[in-house]
Motif scaffolding. Structure first.
Motif, PDB file in Angstrom:
ATOM      1  N   SER A 270       0.798  -1.223   0.000  1.00 33.37           N
ATOM      2  CA  SER A 270       0.000   0.000   0.000  1.00 33.37           C
ATOM      3  C   SER A 270       0.834   1.277   0.000  1.00 33.37           C
ATOM      4  O   SER A 270       0.423   2.292  -0.582  1.00 33.37           O
ATOM      5  N   PHE A 271       2.004   1.277   0.655  1.00 32.82           N
ATOM      6  CA  PHE A 271       2.768   2.518   0.768  1.00 32.82           C
ATOM      7  C   PHE A 271       3.285   2.967  -0.591  1.00 32.82           C
ATOM      8  O   PHE A 271       3.161   4.140  -0.972  1.00 32.82           O
ATOM      9  N   GLY A 272       3.867   2.048  -1.341  1.00 32.27           N
ATOM     10  CA  GLY A 272       4.343   2.399  -2.672  1.00 32.27           C
ATOM     11  C   GLY A 272       3.222   2.843  -3.585  1.00 32.27           C
ATOM     12  O   GLY A 272       3.369   3.788  -4.372  1.00 32.27           O
ATOM     13  N   ILE A 273       2.065   2.182  -3.490  1.00 24.48           N
ATOM     14  CA  ILE A 273       0.926   2.535  -4.336  1.00 24.48           C
ATOM     15  C   ILE A 273       0.387   3.913  -3.953  1.00 24.48           C
ATOM     16  O   ILE A 273       0.058   4.744  -4.817  1.00 24.48           O
ATOM     17  N   GLY A 274       0.303   4.187  -2.647  1.00 26.55           N
ATOM     18  CA  GLY A 274      -0.146   5.506  -2.215  1.00 26.55           C
ATOM     19  C   GLY A 274       0.799   6.606  -2.648  1.00 26.55           C
ATOM     20  O   GLY A 274       0.372   7.680  -3.086  1.00 26.55           O
ATOM     21  N   CYS A 275       2.104   6.343  -2.550  1.00 28.26           N
ATOM     22  CA  CYS A 275       3.093   7.342  -2.990  1.00 28.26           C
ATOM     23  C   CYS A 275       3.072   7.516  -4.508  1.00 28.26           C
ATOM     24  O   CYS A 275       3.388   8.599  -5.019  1.00 28.26           O
ATOM     25  N   ALA A 276       2.704   6.456  -5.248  1.00 27.83           N
ATOM     26  CA  ALA A 276       2.543   6.595  -6.696  1.00 27.83           C
ATOM     27  C   ALA A 276       1.464   7.612  -7.024  1.00 27.83           C
ATOM     28  O   ALA A 276       1.597   8.409  -7.974  1.00 27.83           O
ATOM     29  N   ALA A 277       0.395   7.624  -6.235  1.00 30.73           N
ATOM     30  CA  ALA A 277      -0.675   8.603  -6.438  1.00 30.73           C
ATOM     31  C   ALA A 277      -0.200  10.009  -6.099  1.00 30.73           C
ATOM     32  O   ALA A 277      -0.558  10.982  -6.780  1.00 30.73           O
ATOM     33  N   ILE A 278       0.629  10.157  -5.056  1.00 30.99           N
ATOM     34  CA  ILE A 278       1.187  11.475  -4.706  1.00 30.99           C
ATOM     35  C   ILE A 278       1.992  12.025  -5.879  1.00 30.99           C
ATOM     36  O   ILE A 278       1.821  13.183  -6.290  1.00 30.99           O
ATOM     37  N   CYS A 279       2.892  11.200  -6.409  1.00 30.03           N
ATOM     38  CA  CYS A 279       3.721  11.644  -7.541  1.00 30.03           C
ATOM     39  C   CYS A 279       2.874  11.951  -8.765  1.00 30.03           C
ATOM     40  O   CYS A 279       3.158  12.908  -9.506  1.00 30.03           O
ATOM     41  N   ALA A 280       1.830  11.158  -8.993  1.00 25.91           N
ATOM     42  CA  ALA A 280       0.971  11.370 -10.158  1.00 25.91           C
ATOM     43  C   ALA A 280       0.299  12.733 -10.103  1.00 25.91           C
ATOM     44  O   ALA A 280       0.298  13.489 -11.090  1.00 25.91           O
ATOM     45  N   VAL A 281      -0.279  13.068  -8.953  1.00 25.64           N
ATOM     46  CA  VAL A 281      -0.994  14.347  -8.831  1.00 25.64           C
ATOM     47  C   VAL A 281      -0.024  15.512  -8.961  1.00 25.64           C
ATOM     48  O   VAL A 281      -0.306  16.506  -9.632  1.00 25.64           O
TER      49      VAL A 281
END
Length: 327
Positions: A270-281
């Motif tokens: 979950s942490f990597g996936i959540g951070c992927a969303a941070i970078c995307a936005v």
């Protein structure tokens, strides 16, 4: 509980089924990262800000529920068994989870955010130095080279650096991100070589590959926290490598899901996936063309995966374990 490399010494083996594995703190990391992504999305895409605040509050509540039993369990270990019980790098996760409370507290109390930030950074650094010192002495079996090695020096330093950026100390934060970056680069070949060995990871340890997918995204999220409005040309490089890792996870989904779902370990993704969303936005806000195309699908996918993990976790906790009477 599936066997992991954080099994305590033989002398404390009878207590093992009652230990709370540190991997359970992945719940805090995933919810907090997604909450930060929703905060950014509230500014970039004008989504409701209460969603991000609700996720950060849920992360704080999860930390409270987990940290007390985690700390209390160590009273069962004496001075001779404690070092062996802590040999797994996963025990960095409670400190990393503590750092995830800082963005939740910042809008409400700068003092409380500083207290928890310094506590988490000190806790993480102390464990990282102790754990790395044990590794450098040698004598460790090759099968210990799992992605959990990233947690003390890579994830811990990245999140500590990000915390200092949120607290207005980016110059000190970059020092810790540098420590995390070069620790990641030095460890990745060791971990990948372990994955290539005959037999690979046993099913019970495959959830640790969620940690393998995380460093580029967590590093990118840390850079955003340190310089939220600066042009960062290396951010697409980190995001690109992270997306490749996540696509690799989809390609290997059947192999990764060979063991029964266990919430205490499944949240490693979950942490990597959540951070992927941070970078995307963040990249979408800068006008990056690739992010303009991919950011919304990545953001939706991150919400879907973490939402699925949350539902599966609630479903699992609502049912008594087989052979155990409900209390």
């Amino acid at each position: 509980m599936p066997p992991t490399c954080d099994a305590p010494a033989q002398a404390s083996a009878p207590q093992t089924p009652h230990l709370l594995p540190p991997t359970a703190f992945g719940i805090v990391l995933g919810l907090a990262a997604l909450g930060r992504a929703w905060r950014l999305a509230a500014d970039t895409w004008h989504v409701p800000p209460l969603i991000g605040e609700g996720l950060l509050t849920a992360a704080a509540l999860a930390w409270v529920v987990l940290v007390v039993p985690y700390l209390m369990q160590w009273r069962h270990h004496d001075d001779s068994t404690l070092p062996h019980a802590l040999k797994d790098g996963g025990h960095a996760l409670p400190a990393i989870a503590t750092l995830q409370l800082v963005p939740a507290l910042l809008p409400h109390s700068l003092f409380a955010a500083w207290v928890l930030g310094l506590l988490g950074i000190g806790w993480q650094l102390a464990f990282a130095l102790w754990h790395t010192g044990r590794l450098w002495r040698g004598g460790h079996p090759g099968h210990d080279a799992t992605p959990a090695l990233y947690l003390p020096t890579v994830a811990g330093n990245f999140t500590s650096g990000a915390t200092l950026g949120m607290l207005g100390q980016p110059d000190f934060g970059w020092l810790l991100v540098g420590a995390g970056l070069f620790s990641w680069l030095s460890l990745e070949s060791l971990v990948v070589r372990r994955l290539w060995k005959p037999g690979g990871l046993p099913p019970a340890q495959r959830a640790q590959l969620g940690i393998q997918f995380a460093p580029p995204m967590v590093c990118g999220a840390a850079c955003i926290a340190l310089a939220p409005h600066a042009d960062q040309p290396w951010l697409p490089l980190l995001w690109g490598y992270g997306l490749f890792q996540l696509l690799l996870g989809l390609r290997m989904a059947g192999w990764l899901g060979a063991s029964r779902f266990d919430a205490r370990f499944a949240w490693a993704y979950s942490f990597g996936i959540g951070c992927a969303a941070i970078c995307a936005v963040r990249l979408a806000e800068t006008g990056n063309h690739a992010a303009h195309v991919l950011a919304l699908p990545v953001f939706i996918a991150a919400n879907a995966v973490i939402g699925w993990l949350g539902l599966r976790t609630l479903f699992q906790w609502a049912r008594p374990a087989p052979g155990v009477a409900a209390t």
